[in-house]
Design a protein around this motif. Structure first.
Motif, short mmCIF file in Angstrom:
data_model
loop_
_atom_site.label_atom_id
_atom_site.label_comp_id
_atom_site.label_asym_id
_atom_site.label_seq_id
_atom_site.Cartn_x
_atom_site.Cartn_y
_atom_site.Cartn_z
N THR A 185 0.71 -1.24 -0.08
CA THR A 185 -0.11 0.01 -0.21
C THR A 185 0.81 1.36 0.04
O THR A 185 2.16 1.25 0.52
N PHE A 186 0.33 2.18 -0.62
CA PHE A 186 1.02 3.90 -0.53
C PHE A 186 -0.24 4.53 0.07
O PHE A 186 -1.29 4.65 -0.46
N THR A 187 0.22 5.47 1.14
CA THR A 187 -0.88 5.88 1.82
C THR A 187 -0.38 7.33 2.35
O THR A 187 0.69 7.64 2.62
N VAL A 188 -1.21 8.16 2.53
CA VAL A 188 -1.20 9.35 3.43
C VAL A 188 -2.14 9.57 4.57
O VAL A 188 -3.54 9.29 4.44
N GLY A 189 -1.64 9.97 5.62
CA GLY A 189 -2.29 9.79 6.84
C GLY A 189 -2.09 11.05 7.90
O GLY A 189 -1.06 11.74 7.82
N ALA A 190 -2.97 11.21 8.99
CA ALA A 190 -2.92 12.14 9.93
C ALA A 190 -2.55 11.40 11.23
O ALA A 190 -3.03 10.23 11.20
N VAL A 191 -1.75 11.81 12.00
CA VAL A 191 -1.29 11.28 13.24
C VAL A 191 -1.48 12.19 14.26
O VAL A 191 -1.25 13.30 14.32
N PHE A 192 -2.19 11.81 15.34
CA PHE A 192 -2.63 12.27 16.68
C PHE A 192 -1.91 11.84 17.95
O PHE A 192 -2.10 10.65 18.13
#
Length: 194
Positions: A185-192
């Motif tokens: 997979t290739f992903t873009v994400g938010a980290v909290f």
């Protein structure tokens, strides 16, 4: 995507506050696309490629310090369907993983990271013509990425993850030999962070 990564690196180079990964927990939501490699069975005859479906990941982890952490996650993969004449075939997959995470701060806000761990990968095959089949396997998984931290509580990351291959035995999907199908997979994400 190249412009985004270049922009993030430029912001990281000129930033002053120290927002690099601090000890503590975090949760992440990642969206992107998945790729099935080696899926040449059934009606495909090796001539058709399953399209890249969407990918949705949820994960949580803990940073022991700014360089070492651990992450647990679940990747859900959307349906990937091909039509070859009157035959329709669909792949659907998921992966659950536990991985060690190593981070390399390049500036006060931008980190590179790598993951190495174990994944339980499952791929389901359905068709309007062939008998459905399912295969799963425990694999070594790895990932590479970068993260830009806007604050100590919020960051954005881009990552590639490889969840290994599962094998469909000979004869299960209209083949006379085993078929190994890989998932990445290739992903873009938010980290909290908390």
């Amino acid at each position: 995507m190249k412009k985004f990564v270049t922009g993030v690196m430029l912001l990281a180079a000129i930033s002053a506050p120290a927002f690099a990964a601090n000890p503590g927990g975090y949760a992440a939501i990642d969206l992107g696309s998945a790729t099935f490699s080696g899926a040449t069975f059934g009606g495909t005859g090796g001539n058709l490629t399953f399209p890249n479906p969407g990918s949705f990941h949820i994960s949580g982890g803990y940073h022991f310090d700014q360089n070492v952490g651990v992450e647990v996650g679940l990747a859900g993969i959307g349906d990937s369907t091909i039509n070859s004449g009157f035959i329709t075939e669909t792949l659907k997959s998921s992966a659950f993983y536990v991985a060690a995470v190593g981070s390399l701060p390049l500036s006060s806000q931008f980190d590179l990271f790598g993951k190495l761990g174990l994944a339980s990968t499952k791929i389901d095959y359905t068709s309007n013509f062939f008998v459905p089949a399912s295969a799963s396997k425990g694999n070594v998984m790895f990932g590479l990425g970068g993260q830009y931290n806007f604050s100590q509580q919020f960051g954005l990351r881009v990552q590639y993850e490889n969840f290994g291959k599962v094998e469909f035995p000979a004869g299960t999907i209209f083949t006379n030999k085993p078929v190994s199908v890989g998932l990445s997979t290739f992903t873009v994400g938010a980290v909290f962070s908390f």
